[in-house]
Enzyme design. Structure first.
Site, PDB file in Angstrom:
ATOM      1  N   SER A  63       0.868  -1.183   0.000  1.00 36.37           N
ATOM      2  CA  SER A  63       0.000   0.000   0.000  1.00 36.37           C
ATOM      3  C   SER A  63       0.903   1.232   0.000  1.00 36.37           C
ATOM      4  O   SER A  63       2.103   1.134   0.297  1.00 36.37           O
ATOM      5  CB  SER A  63      -0.893   0.009   1.245  1.00 36.37           C
ATOM      6  OG  SER A  63      -0.092   0.215   2.399  1.00 36.37           O
ATOM      7  N   ASP A  74      -0.742  -1.512  -4.228  1.00 34.93           N
ATOM      8  CA  ASP A  74      -2.138  -1.771  -3.866  1.00 34.93           C
ATOM      9  C   ASP A  74      -2.876  -0.442  -3.715  1.00 34.93           C
ATOM     10  O   ASP A  74      -2.398   0.461  -3.021  1.00 34.93           O
ATOM     11  CB  ASP A  74      -2.141  -2.554  -2.539  1.00 34.93           C
ATOM     12  CG  ASP A  74      -3.496  -3.132  -2.198  1.00 34.93           C
ATOM     13  OD1 ASP A  74      -4.330  -3.303  -3.109  1.00 34.93           O
ATOM     14  OD2 ASP A  74      -3.710  -3.429  -1.003  1.00 34.93           O
ATOM     15  N   HIS A  75      -4.014  -0.313  -4.352  1.00 36.49           N
ATOM     16  CA  HIS A  75      -4.834   0.916  -4.275  1.00 36.49           C
ATOM     17  C   HIS A  75      -4.017   2.175  -4.516  1.00 36.49           C
ATOM     18  O   HIS A  75      -4.037   3.117  -3.709  1.00 36.49           O
ATOM     19  CB  HIS A  75      -5.555   1.020  -2.924  1.00 36.49           C
ATOM     20  CG  HIS A  75      -6.605  -0.022  -2.758  1.00 36.49           C
ATOM     21  ND1 HIS A  75      -7.810   0.028  -3.419  1.00 36.49           N
ATOM     22  CD2 HIS A  75      -6.612  -1.170  -2.059  1.00 36.49           C
ATOM     23  CE1 HIS A  75      -8.523  -1.043  -3.116  1.00 36.49           C
ATOM     24  NE2 HIS A  75      -7.808  -1.798  -2.299  1.00 36.49           N
ATOM     25  N   ASP A  95      -6.215   2.919  -8.527  1.00 33.54           N
ATOM     26  CA  ASP A  95      -7.583   2.884  -8.004  1.00 33.54           C
ATOM     27  C   ASP A  95      -8.258   4.233  -8.256  1.00 33.54           C
ATOM     28  O   ASP A  95      -8.143   5.164  -7.467  1.00 33.54           O
ATOM     29  CB  ASP A  95      -7.549   2.554  -6.508  1.00 33.54           C
ATOM     30  CG  ASP A  95      -8.942   2.535  -5.888  1.00 33.54           C
ATOM     31  OD1 ASP A  95      -9.926   2.826  -6.612  1.00 33.54           O
ATOM     32  OD2 ASP A  95      -9.047   2.238  -4.686  1.00 33.54           O
ATOM     33  N   GLY A 154     -11.040  -5.628   5.666  1.00 35.33           N
ATOM     34  CA  GLY A 154     -11.186  -5.830   7.110  1.00 35.33           C
ATOM     35  C   GLY A 154     -12.202  -6.928   7.392  1.00 35.33           C
ATOM     36  O   GLY A 154     -12.567  -7.695   6.510  1.00 35.33           O
ATOM     37  N   GLY A 199     -10.414  -7.671  -0.197  1.00 28.23           N
ATOM     38  CA  GLY A 199     -11.086  -8.013   1.061  1.00 28.23           C
ATOM     39  C   GLY A 199     -11.153  -9.505   1.300  1.00 28.23           C
ATOM     40  O   GLY A 199     -12.166 -10.036   1.754  1.00 28.23           O
ATOM     41  N   GLY A 200     -10.048 -10.212   1.011  1.00 25.58           N
ATOM     42  CA  GLY A 200     -10.035 -11.679   1.076  1.00 25.58           C
ATOM     43  C   GLY A 200     -10.136 -12.263   2.476  1.00 25.58           C
ATOM     44  O   GLY A 200     -10.337 -13.462   2.631  1.00 25.58           O
ATOM     45  N   ASN A 227      -6.921 -10.733  -2.723  1.00 23.66           N
ATOM     46  CA  ASN A 227      -6.074  -9.922  -1.843  1.00 23.66           C
ATOM     47  C   ASN A 227      -6.338 -10.228  -0.372  1.00 23.66           C
ATOM     48  O   ASN A 227      -7.488 -10.230   0.069  1.00 23.66           O
ATOM     49  CB  ASN A 227      -6.389  -8.435  -2.055  1.00 23.66           C
ATOM     50  CG  ASN A 227      -5.961  -7.925  -3.401  1.00 23.66           C
ATOM     51  OD1 ASN A 227      -5.713  -8.697  -4.323  1.00 23.66           O
ATOM     52  ND2 ASN A 227      -5.867  -6.614  -3.525  1.00 23.66           N
ATOM     53  N   ASN A 251      -4.935  -9.132   3.552  1.00 24.15           N
ATOM     54  CA  ASN A 251      -4.093  -8.325   4.424  1.00 24.15           C
ATOM     55  C   ASN A 251      -4.474  -8.511   5.896  1.00 24.15           C
ATOM     56  O   ASN A 251      -3.651  -8.910   6.712  1.00 24.15           O
ATOM     57  CB  ASN A 251      -4.204  -6.840   4.046  1.00 24.15           C
ATOM     58  CG  ASN A 251      -3.422  -5.962   4.991  1.00 24.15           C
ATOM     59  OD1 ASN A 251      -2.288  -6.273   5.327  1.00 24.15           O
ATOM     60  ND2 ASN A 251      -4.022  -4.875   5.461  1.00 24.15           N
TER      61      ASN A 251
HETATM   62  P1  13P Z   1      -8.346  -7.666   3.766  1.00 21.56           P
HETATM   63  O1  13P Z   1      -7.600  -6.704   4.640  1.00 21.56           O
HETATM   64  O2  13P Z   1      -9.797  -7.686   4.076  1.00 21.56           O
HETATM   65  O3  13P Z   1      -7.744  -9.015   3.769  1.00 21.56           O
HETATM   66  O4  13P Z   1      -8.252  -7.081   2.274  1.00 21.56           O
HETATM   67  C1  13P Z   1      -6.999  -6.871   1.700  1.00 21.56           C
HETATM   68  C2  13P Z   1      -7.096  -6.139   0.427  1.00 21.56           C
HETATM   69  O5  13P Z   1      -8.084  -6.191  -0.281  1.00 21.56           O
HETATM   70  C3  13P Z   1      -5.922  -5.364   0.008  1.00 21.56           C
HETATM   71  O6  13P Z   1      -6.158  -4.630  -1.145  1.00 21.56           O
END
Ligand code: 13P
Length: 287
Positions: free
Chosen positions: A49, A84-85, A105, A178, A208-209, A229, A231
């Site tokens: 990020s 990322d983004h 993004d 999250g 948002g995995g 993704n 995180n």
């Molecule tokens: P999470 O934090 O929900 O796993 O999502 C990560 C994400 O989509 C990073 O771009």
């Protein structure tokens, strides 16, 4: 060597599996992701990020660290280093710094401006061989200060953006960064099918995995998702392992904690999380 994410994601879409994108924050997370990818013989995408890039002293430091680790740890599986983004400015910076993949993004702009700016980033990235991920319909929740409302992307807008020469498309389908709230409605597969029909063979990205039930992950992959993704889950397991270590109090009488030992359990926790996801996404032995 770093590679663009294009080839690995086209292969994943064709083979009906997904490549994990794991965000990194520091040396330990990066090493854990790389070593696990090698152990699993899996392609991998290291996500950075803009906040994490600044934290690690800047994008050129990140590029140097990842390239050196690939070399010194004898990592032979395909690795893409991906912003990322990315903002418009951030995207331009990583193209110069030596990333091999970039997400621009533009989902918070109107569609016209998203198209204009995405086009410019595609031209700059293509000239240097980077893959480009674009976004339509913002992903809900907060990711390193970037807040999204959780929209469902419009299939026509997805088509317009996918026609600009991007390689990968992130489209909001009710996914959020999250933890998912109790009353979450689940992924919108109707929207995902419509998007897939509109964009054809383009690999799709599921942001948002963390916390998406396994059956939904598998269904999303069957409908064209080729990059997922993650995180928050790494963050949770890393924090929990570190907290436990501190609570167990194995310090060096009067000299605090050995910093390498302090971060060891967190390193192992990230490895375990990455492995679990690679198995779930089906990317093991696909390098
Ligand atoms: P999470 O934090 O929900 O796993 O999502 C990560 C994400 O989509 C990073 O771009």
């Amino acid at each position: 060597m770093l590679v663009s994410a294009k080839e690995m994601l086209n292969k994943a879409r064709e083979g009906k599996y997904a490549v994990g994108h794991f965000n990194t924050n520091n040396l330990e997370w990066t090493k854990a992701i790389l070593v696990t990818a090698q152990e699993c013989n899996s392609p991998v995408i290291i996500g950075v990020s803009e906040g994490a890039g600044k934290y690690m002293a800047g994008y050129t430091t990140v590029v140097a660290m990842v390239k050196a680790m690939i070399n010194e740890l004898n990592i032979t599986v395909p690795v893409a280093l991906h912003l990322d983004h990315g903002s418009y400015e951030g995207a331009k910076q990583v193209i110069e710094a030596g990333f091999s993949s970039v997400m621009f993004d533009g989902s918070h702009y109107g569609i016209e401006e998203n198209i204009e700016k995405t086009k410019e980033i595609v031209a700059l990235a293509n000239a240097k061989g980077l893959s480009v991920e674009a976004e339509v319909g913002s992903i809900g929740g907060e990711e390193d200060g970037v807040v999204g409302a959780g929209e469902v992307a419009d299939a026509n807008e997805c088509k317009m953006i996918s026609n600009l020469g991007v390689d990968i498309l992130a489209a909001g389908i009710g996914n959020i960064h999250g933890k998912y709230p109790e009353n979450w409605q689940g992924l919108n597969f109707e929207a995902l099918s419509a998007i897939k029909d509109a964009v054809g063979d383009m690999p799709l990205v599921l942001h948002g995995g963390t916390g998406i039930p396994e059956d939904m992950i598998k269904k999303a992959i069957s409908l064209g998702v080729a990059k997922i993704n993650v995180n928050t889950e790494c963050q949770l397991t890393f924090a929990e392992a570190t907290r436990k270590y501190i609570e167990a109090g194995k310090d060096l009488q009067g000299k605090g904690f050995d910093p390498r030992k302090l971060l060891g359990p967190g390193f192992e926790a990230i490895k375990a999380t990455v492995k679990e996801k690679m198995e779930l996404f089906g990317s093991v032995n696909k390098a």
